[in-house]
Design a protein around this motif. Structure first.
Motif, PDB file in Angstrom:
ATOM      1  N   SER A  37      12.152 -46.193 -34.304  1.00 13.03           N
ATOM      2  CA  SER A  37      11.924 -44.906 -34.961  1.00 13.03           C
ATOM      3  C   SER A  37      10.508 -44.854 -35.506  1.00 13.03           C
ATOM      4  N   GLY A  38       9.968 -43.647 -35.549  1.00  9.77           N
ATOM      5  CA  GLY A  38       8.614 -43.482 -36.058  1.00  9.77           C
ATOM      6  C   GLY A  38       7.598 -43.423 -34.935  1.00  9.77           C
ATOM      7  N   ALA A  39       6.333 -43.334 -35.306  1.00 15.41           N
ATOM      8  CA  ALA A  39       5.250 -43.202 -34.325  1.00 15.41           C
ATOM      9  C   ALA A  39       4.836 -44.583 -33.832  1.00 15.41           C
ATOM     10  N   GLN A  40       5.433 -45.032 -32.752  1.00 13.00           N
ATOM     11  CA  GLN A  40       5.099 -46.325 -32.167  1.00 13.00           C
ATOM     12  C   GLN A  40       5.423 -46.268 -30.682  1.00 13.00           C
ATOM     13  N   ASP A  41       4.948 -47.268 -29.934  1.00 13.38           N
ATOM     14  CA  ASP A  41       5.257 -47.274 -28.507  1.00 13.38           C
ATOM     15  C   ASP A  41       6.292 -48.351 -28.197  1.00 13.38           C
ATOM     16  N   GLU A  42       6.602 -48.479 -26.909  1.00 14.48           N
ATOM     17  CA  GLU A  42       7.682 -49.371 -26.501  1.00 14.48           C
ATOM     18  C   GLU A  42       7.239 -50.817 -26.309  1.00 14.48           C
ATOM     19  N   LYS A  43       5.933 -51.056 -26.241  1.00 17.18           N
ATOM     20  CA  LYS A  43       5.444 -52.381 -25.854  1.00 17.18           C
ATOM     21  C   LYS A  43       5.988 -53.523 -26.715  1.00 17.18           C
ATOM     22  N   PRO A  44       5.961 -53.401 -28.053  1.00 17.62           N
ATOM     23  CA  PRO A  44       6.477 -54.527 -28.857  1.00 17.62           C
ATOM     24  C   PRO A  44       7.917 -54.886 -28.517  1.00 17.62           C
ATOM     25  N   TYR A  45       8.724 -53.876 -28.186  1.00 19.43           N
ATOM     26  CA  TYR A  45      10.122 -54.135 -27.857  1.00 19.43           C
ATOM     27  C   TYR A  45      10.261 -54.789 -26.486  1.00 19.43           C
ATOM     28  N   LEU A  46       9.453 -54.325 -25.536  1.00 17.47           N
ATOM     29  CA  LEU A  46       9.515 -54.894 -24.188  1.00 17.47           C
ATOM     30  C   LEU A  46       9.118 -56.362 -24.209  1.00 17.47           C
ATOM     31  N   HIS A  47       8.168 -56.700 -25.083  1.00 19.21           N
ATOM     32  CA  HIS A  47       7.758 -58.102 -25.212  1.00 19.21           C
ATOM     33  C   HIS A  47       8.878 -58.964 -25.789  1.00 19.21           C
ATOM     34  N   LYS A  48       9.843 -58.323 -26.439  1.00 17.93           N
ATOM     35  CA  LYS A  48      10.978 -59.068 -27.008  1.00 17.93           C
ATOM     36  C   LYS A  48      12.092 -59.257 -25.984  1.00 17.93           C
ATOM     37  N   GLY A  49      11.874 -58.792 -24.758  1.00 18.72           N
ATOM     38  CA  GLY A  49      12.861 -59.003 -23.705  1.00 18.72           C
ATOM     39  C   GLY A  49      13.925 -57.929 -23.612  1.00 18.72           C
ATOM     40  N   ILE A  50      13.680 -56.767 -24.204  1.00 16.65           N
ATOM     41  CA  ILE A  50      14.655 -55.679 -24.147  1.00 16.65           C
ATOM     42  C   ILE A  50      14.477 -54.907 -22.842  1.00 16.65           C
ATOM     43  N   ASP A  51      15.574 -54.671 -22.148  1.00 20.39           N
ATOM     44  CA  ASP A  51      15.564 -53.926 -20.888  1.00 20.39           C
ATOM     45  C   ASP A  51      15.068 -52.506 -21.144  1.00 20.39           C
ATOM     46  N   VAL A  52      14.074 -52.083 -20.379  1.00 21.84           N
ATOM     47  CA  VAL A  52      13.481 -50.756 -20.590  1.00 21.84           C
ATOM     48  C   VAL A  52      14.513 -49.643 -20.432  1.00 21.84           C
ATOM     49  N   ASN A  53      15.560 -49.894 -19.647  1.00 22.02           N
ATOM     50  CA  ASN A  53      16.603 -48.883 -19.464  1.00 22.02           C
ATOM     51  C   ASN A  53      17.472 -48.715 -20.707  1.00 22.02           C
ATOM     52  N   TYR A  54      17.383 -49.680 -21.613  1.00 22.66           N
ATOM     53  CA  TYR A  54      18.183 -49.619 -22.841  1.00 22.66           C
ATOM     54  C   TYR A  54      17.277 -49.620 -24.071  1.00 22.66           C
ATOM     55  N   LEU A  55      16.177 -48.890 -23.944  1.00 23.70           N
ATOM     56  CA  LEU A  55      15.209 -48.805 -25.034  1.00 23.70           C
ATOM     57  C   LEU A  55      14.714 -47.374 -25.173  1.00 23.70           C
TER      58      LEU A  55
END
Length: 246
Positions: A37-55
């Motif tokens: 939530s908030g103004a941020q992008d997906e990169k930090p989450y993808l680096h944590k191994g989260i599937d882009v389809n579930y992000l």
């Protein structure tokens, strides 16, 4: 469907905790959906191994309340997933019918390899509460959460923990103390001891999230609460009985 909200200060390592919880629940047979939530992008989450389809990232539109926006993103995500799975199912059926015709005409069959498989429906949501916190006093995070996981950096000042109306601490279901590499061990120990004095009935877990240390304990506590959400209430009542006797 349970919503697990990971809340706390921005220097506490919430996205790292979210990534570790995602992996932990995934290993236990769940399919989590991560929502930032908030103004941020997906990169930090993808680096944590989260599937882009579930992000998904919930960026509030002008005039929208952030919590309402997260709820909207969750609803939209489920609707889009169902729609996509329906299209995939229809495409496979259409290709099967086409191949029957091609077989009669001796034209050979077309492969279904280019049609993706249907996605599993998420059965738990992990929400990083960025932008809806006021220190540890955010009511919004508690309202949103079925399970509230509050993250505290080990080096936090004791006075902050002892302030009144720390809703994210007072009403947390699980408190996670994150040890940053430079934080001395005795600092972490002091913070944990103070929290245990203030909240003797809550699970308080020190972790080194960047290395995955003790994160399995966090996942286990989440699973307990998903099965029996009254566990904490029972513990609180037991603690009140103990306090009365003393």
């Amino acid at each position: 469907m349970k919503k697990i909200v990971i809340a706390g200060r921005n220097d506490a390592g919430k996205s790292t905790i979210l990534g570790e919880v995602y992996k932990g629940l995934k290993n236990k047979g769940y399919q989590p959906m991560a929502v930032g939530s908030g103004a941020q992008d997906e990169k930090p989450y993808l680096h944590k191994g989260i599937d882009v389809n579930y992000l998904h990232i919930a960026v509030p539109e002008p005039g929208w309340d952030v919590v309402e926006d997260i709820e909207r993103v969750i609803r939209d995500t489920l609707n889009k997933l169902e729609e996509k799975n329906k299209l995939i199912k229809n495409a496979r059926r259409a290709l099967e019918d086409l191949n029957k015709v091609r077989s009669v005409l001796e034209l050979g069959s077309l492969s279904q390899r280019d049609i993706p498989g249907a996605a599993d429906r998420p059965n738990v949501f992990l929400v990083e509460a960025v932008g809806i916190n006021d220190g540890y006093k955010s009511e919004e995070s508690r309202k949103l959460a079925d399970i509230l996981l509050t993250v505290i950096p080990a080096h936090i000042k004791g006075e902050i923990l002892m302030e009144s109306k720390n809703i994210l601490l007072d009403e947390a279901d699980i408190i996670v103390v994150t040890k940053i590499d430079e934080a001395p061990r005795d600092v972490t120990s002091t913070t944990v001891k103070l929290l245990k004095r203030i909240y003797p009935y809550k699970p308080i877990i020190p972790v080194v999230a960047t290395q995955g240390v003790h994160m399995e304990l966090v996942t286990d506590e989440i699973l307990k609460l998903m099965v029996d959400p009254l566990i904490l209430l029972d513990k609180a009542e037991q603690q009140q009985d103990i306090n009365k006797k003393h």
